[in-house]
Structure formats: C-alpha cells, structure tokens
Design a protein around this motif. Structure first.
Motif, PDB file in Angstrom:
ATOM      1  N   ALA A 211       0.930  -1.288  -0.256  1.00 24.01           N
ATOM      2  CA  ALA A 211      -0.455   0.044   0.239  1.00 24.01           C
ATOM      3  C   ALA A 211       0.969   1.420   0.011  1.00 24.01           C
ATOM      4  CB  ALA A 211      -1.127   0.117   0.425  1.00 24.01           C
ATOM      5  N   LYS A 212       0.618   2.394  -0.306  1.00 25.10           N
ATOM      6  CA  LYS A 212       1.084   3.588  -0.418  1.00 25.10           C
ATOM      7  C   LYS A 212       0.262   4.497   0.717  1.00 25.10           C
ATOM      8  CE  LYS A 212       3.136   3.180  -4.177  1.00 25.10           C
ATOM      9  NZ  LYS A 212       3.161   1.677  -4.228  1.00 25.10           N
ATOM     10  N   GLU A 213      -0.897   3.782   1.021  1.00 22.55           N
ATOM     11  CA  GLU A 213      -2.125   4.496   2.609  1.00 22.55           C
ATOM     12  C   GLU A 213      -2.283   3.646   3.313  1.00 22.55           C
ATOM     13  OE1 GLU A 213      -4.757   7.633   0.344  1.00 22.55           O
ATOM     14  OE2 GLU A 213      -3.191   7.111  -1.405  1.00 22.55           O
ATOM     15  N   VAL A 214      -2.485   4.071   4.584  1.00 24.41           N
ATOM     16  CA  VAL A 214      -3.664   2.847   5.216  1.00 24.41           C
ATOM     17  C   VAL A 214      -4.586   3.234   6.220  1.00 24.41           C
ATOM     18  CG1 VAL A 214      -3.106   2.462   7.332  1.00 24.41           C
ATOM     19  CG2 VAL A 214      -0.877   2.558   6.224  1.00 24.41           C
ATOM     20  N   LEU A 215      -5.897   3.438   5.655  1.00 27.22           N
ATOM     21  CA  LEU A 215      -6.775   4.429   6.355  1.00 27.22           C
ATOM     22  C   LEU A 215      -6.871   3.300   7.668  1.00 27.22           C
ATOM     23  CD1 LEU A 215     -10.010   4.064   4.025  1.00 27.22           C
ATOM     24  CD2 LEU A 215      -9.929   2.978   6.806  1.00 27.22           C
ATOM     25  N   ILE A 216      -7.398   3.838   8.725  1.00 28.11           N
ATOM     26  CA  ILE A 216      -7.204   3.562   9.883  1.00 28.11           C
ATOM     27  C   ILE A 216      -8.763   4.057  10.779  1.00 28.11           C
ATOM     28  CG2 ILE A 216      -6.094   3.294  12.170  1.00 28.11           C
ATOM     29  CD1 ILE A 216      -3.861   4.431  11.602  1.00 28.11           C
ATOM     30  N   PRO A 217      -9.914   2.148  10.399  1.00 32.16           N
ATOM     31  CA  PRO A 217     -10.932   2.238  11.304  1.00 32.16           C
ATOM     32  C   PRO A 217     -10.888   2.520  12.910  1.00 32.16           C
ATOM     33  CG  PRO A 217     -11.099   0.653   9.506  1.00 32.16           C
ATOM     34  CD  PRO A 217     -10.265   1.283  10.035  1.00 32.16           C
ATOM     35  N   ILE A 218     -11.589   3.368  13.683  1.00 30.78           N
ATOM     36  CA  ILE A 218     -11.711   3.570  14.765  1.00 30.78           C
ATOM     37  C   ILE A 218     -12.800   3.920  15.535  1.00 30.78           C
ATOM     38  CG2 ILE A 218     -10.847   5.062  16.952  1.00 30.78           C
ATOM     39  CD1 ILE A 218      -8.274   6.174  15.446  1.00 30.78           C
ATOM     40  N   GLN A 219     -13.371   3.254  16.475  1.00 31.15           N
ATOM     41  CA  GLN A 219     -14.813   2.800  16.977  1.00 31.15           C
ATOM     42  C   GLN A 219     -14.161   4.071  17.399  1.00 31.15           C
ATOM     43  OE1 GLN A 219     -14.615  -0.956  19.022  1.00 31.15           O
ATOM     44  NE2 GLN A 219     -17.491  -0.579  19.492  1.00 31.15           N
ATOM     45  N   CYS A 220     -16.229   4.543  18.307  1.00 26.65           N
ATOM     46  CA  CYS A 220     -15.593   5.462  18.827  1.00 26.65           C
ATOM     47  C   CYS A 220     -16.240   4.994  20.503  1.00 26.65           C
ATOM     48  CB  CYS A 220     -16.973   6.271  18.570  1.00 26.65           C
ATOM     49  SG  CYS A 220     -16.808   7.321  16.939  1.00 26.65           S
ATOM     50  N   LEU A 246       4.749   5.019   2.350  1.00 18.46           N
ATOM     51  CA  LEU A 246       3.561   4.748   3.381  1.00 18.46           C
ATOM     52  C   LEU A 246       3.012   5.496   3.929  1.00 18.46           C
ATOM     53  CD1 LEU A 246       1.335   2.326   4.074  1.00 18.46           C
ATOM     54  CD2 LEU A 246       3.554   1.659   5.526  1.00 18.46           C
ATOM     55  N   GLN A 247       1.974   6.232   4.194  1.00 14.00           N
ATOM     56  CA  GLN A 247       2.062   7.506   5.106  1.00 14.00           C
ATOM     57  C   GLN A 247       0.754   6.787   5.782  1.00 14.00           C
ATOM     58  OE1 GLN A 247       0.779  10.743   3.317  1.00 14.00           O
ATOM     59  NE2 GLN A 247       0.257  10.217   1.585  1.00 14.00           N
ATOM     60  N   VAL A 248      -0.081   7.167   6.501  1.00 19.59           N
ATOM     61  CA  VAL A 248      -1.432   6.781   7.473  1.00 19.59           C
ATOM     62  C   VAL A 248      -2.407   8.928   6.949  1.00 19.59           C
ATOM     63  CG1 VAL A 248      -3.308   7.244   8.902  1.00 19.59           C
ATOM     64  CG2 VAL A 248      -0.876   6.143   9.109  1.00 19.59           C
ATOM     65  N   SER A 249      -3.431   8.005   5.448  1.00 24.40           N
ATOM     66  CA  SER A 249      -3.602   9.106   4.802  1.00 24.40           C
ATOM     67  C   SER A 249      -5.667   9.297   5.336  1.00 24.40           C
ATOM     68  CB  SER A 249      -4.169   8.699   2.852  1.00 24.40           C
ATOM     69  OG  SER A 249      -4.496   7.620   2.987  1.00 24.40           O
ATOM     70  N   THR A 250      -6.209   8.257   5.727  1.00 28.30           N
ATOM     71  CA  THR A 250      -6.850   8.589   6.665  1.00 28.30           C
ATOM     72  C   THR A 250      -7.880   7.646   7.890  1.00 28.30           C
ATOM     73  OG1 THR A 250      -7.935   8.715   3.628  1.00 28.30           O
ATOM     74  CG2 THR A 250      -9.788   8.080   5.150  1.00 28.30           C
ATOM     75  N   ILE A 251      -7.821   9.160   8.322  1.00 31.40           N
ATOM     76  CA  ILE A 251      -9.026   7.991  10.034  1.00 31.40           C
ATOM     77  C   ILE A 251     -10.569   7.914   9.146  1.00 31.40           C
ATOM     78  CG2 ILE A 251      -9.354   8.248  12.063  1.00 31.40           C
ATOM     79  CD1 ILE A 251      -6.015   8.579  11.875  1.00 31.40           C
ATOM     80  N   LEU A 252     -11.213   6.566   9.820  1.00 38.31           N
ATOM     81  CA  LEU A 252     -12.290   6.869   9.984  1.00 38.31           C
ATOM     82  C   LEU A 252     -12.897   6.473  10.932  1.00 38.31           C
ATOM     83  CD1 LEU A 252     -15.218   7.545   8.162  1.00 38.31           C
ATOM     84  CD2 LEU A 252     -14.991   4.950   7.541  1.00 38.31           C
ATOM     85  N   LEU A 253     -14.103   7.439  11.943  1.00 40.10           N
ATOM     86  CA  LEU A 253     -14.959   7.169  13.047  1.00 40.10           C
ATOM     87  C   LEU A 253     -15.662   6.316  12.910  1.00 40.10           C
ATOM     88  CD1 LEU A 253     -14.096  10.197  14.408  1.00 40.10           C
ATOM     89  CD2 LEU A 253     -13.115   8.407  15.439  1.00 40.10           C
TER      90      LEU A 253
END
Length: 329
Positions: A211-220, A246-253
């Motif tokens: 990957a070039k990007e990491v998308l991290i889902p985070i539970q609220c 590689l970079q953390v490009s997106t975080i989704l709550l």
C-alpha cells in the motif's frame, strides 16, 4: 346565548347560527375524515429515505465521484478487532464502484469476512489471494467480479490463508509478495482496498508494503485508542525499512452513538490529535450495517436509504475528493 343566535336541530345534528357564522356540531360521536399527506411528499421521512437510496445506488449513473490521478492502494488496518474494519473496506469499495471508480478489494483476513460481505465465493478450493501470495498465481486469475456491481472485483480469502503466516517465513522476499502481485495486475484500477487481519503479522506487513496509504477505522468507544500507538509504530517501521511512500492518509470514526457523551469525547480526542487526516463523515452505530453481511451484501445495496449507507457514501465521497486533489499535486 346571544339574542341574535338560534339553535336548529335536524337529523341529530345541532346547527348553531348567528348573523355571521354557521357551524354544525354532531350531537353524537362521529369520525372525522383526515386527509393524509402523500407518502412522496419531500418533507416526509419515507421520501427522504427514498431520495437517499437513489443517491447511494446511483441507478442512472448521474452521480460520479472524482477519480484519482493515479491508482490508490490503501491498506485498511487496525490490530484491534471489532472496530468496523472489514465493514468499512466493503462499504467504501461498493460506494466508490457505484459512482464511477474501478475498485478491487483484497481480502487478506483468513476469516474471509470481506468476501462474505461482497457475496463472493470463498469456500475451500476456490482460487484466492493465498495462491497469489504463496504460489505466485497471477492476481487476475484469483479475482472475482462482484455480482451487480460492474466496477468492483474481489480477491477472496479462503481458510488456506490461515497457514500463510507460517509459510511466508521461508519464502524469498516474503514482505513483497503482495506488492509484486498487485504490480503485475494487467487491468486499470482506481482503488485497491486491502482488508488486513486484526494482527501485526506477515500478512499485515505485506499489505503495508504493497500500500501507499493506510486507512484506520477507529471505534468511538473507550478502548478505541488502545493499541493504536503500536499500529502507528509498526507503520513507521515499515515506512523506514520497506516502504518509504507509506502514510496514514485517512482515519474513519465508526460505531458512533450520539446518545453517549463518551462517543463525543473520543471523536474530539481523535480529531485534536490527527487533525485533517480524520474524515468529517462519521459512521453511526447501525443495525442495518450489522445485518447486511448476513445476506451477502454491503449496507449500500441491502438498505441504501439507511443512515449507515448514507454515512459510508459520504465518507467515500470525501476519500474520492481527496484522491483527486492528491492526483493534481
């Protein structure tokens, strides 16, 4: 009674009259006729839900999300289980594909939940990502078209993938196996979403190298940030030693419950720490989102008018807009 008023009785109904007003009042109880508004009135919940469904499903192809200037390979990762990682990968992929983007989902979790959510066959003996990793079978030979969504393909996971961690140990260039398979894929794609297992083993390392990007889902919820520090450290290690892009490009709550103060506190903490990396869209806790995989569907097709589907649509739209901006730079 005023002098100029009179009362007449006709057929059980008293009629009270004055010089200016005449009204009838039933002496016995009578049912009044109520004129109900049309169910397609734009102000009614049913109409709003129908409008959301049309927007999400995009049957006429009217709504399109911008395509990135280059292919985006995104690892969807979080070592903590139950945070909506697979659900997010599946629904974001479907949303992007329904709105004009060419998408592949790679199911790298031995549980095969992403394959289930997309309704893709992944029983024993099915060509899968395992063969691509261990036996160097071309990725194009193990991908399947997702039914009803022309722009979406999936490389499924079978039970064989459970032993891949051990088998990869002795393989040459073991961390680069997935990257090589993706680079040799002959067809054009806009997005590749890799659903990582909830661990930090060789499968996840393969995803982070590819990957070039990491998308991290985070539970609220309370434990949302527990273990996130370790994940970020591992991402940094992979970046230093194996994949400098590689970079953390997106975080989704995800699983946001507006009734609790805790969810609001978690959101504020994540946004203050990560800033613009966090998507503005938040995915609410939703029964529909949980039910959809049981029918082999994403929530986008299972209940497109639901709040969960709308939230994932909005999140996908944000991702697409950011991708177009990145491609322009």
């Amino acid at each position: 009674m005023q002098p100029d008023q009179a009362v007449e009785t006709t057929g059980g109904v008293s009629r009270e009259t004055t010089g200016r007003v005449s009204r009838e009042t039933p002496m016995n109880t009578a049912t009044e006729t109520t004129e109900w508004p049309s169910p397609w009135d734009d102000d009614l919940p049913l109409a709003r839900e129908a409008q959301r469904a049309v927007k999400v499903l995009n049957p006429a192809g009217d709504v399109s999300m911008p395509r990135p200037g280059r292919r985006r390979v995104m690892g969807v990762a979080n070592q903590k289980g139950g945070v909506g990682k697979t659900t997010s990968a599946v629904n974001l992929a479907v949303a992007l594909a329904l709105h004009g983007n060419r998408v592949m989902v790679i199911d790298l979790d031995p549980q095969g939940n992403a394959s289930t959510g997309l309704g893709v066959e992944h029983g024993a003996g099915t060509p899968s990502i395992y063969e691509a990793l261990i036996e160097s079978v071309p990725l194009a030979e193990v991908t399947q078209q997702v039914e009803g969504i022309p722009n979406l393909v999936c490389a499924p996971a079978t039970i064989d993938l459970a032993g891949a961690e051990v088998e990869l140990v002795s393989v040459v260039a073991r961390e680069h196996r997935l990257e090589r398979a993706i680079n040799n894929y002959p067809f054009e794609l806009d997005y590749i979403l890799i659903d990582c297992p909830p661990s930090l083993g060789l499968l996840t390392v393969n995803a982070l190298v590819a990957a070039k990007e990491v998308l991290i889902p985070i539970q609220c919820e309370y434990y949302a940030l527990e273990g996130l520090g370790q994940l970020l450290r591992n991402i940094e290690l992979v970046k230093v030693h194996l994949n400098q892009q590689l970079q953390v490009s997106t975080i989704l709550l995800t699983m946001y419950d507006k009734r609790t103060k805790l969810a609001d506190q978690v959101e504020q903490e994540v946004r203050s720490h990560f800033g613009d990396v966090v998507l503005k869209s938040v995915v609410p806790r939703s029964v529909r989102v949980s039910e959809a995989p049981g029918y082999g569907q994403s929530v986008m097709t299972y209940d497109p008018g639901s709040r969960g589907a709308t939230s994932y649509f909005e999140a996908a739209e944000e991702i697409a807009v950011r991708g177009a901006a990145m491609g322009a730079n």
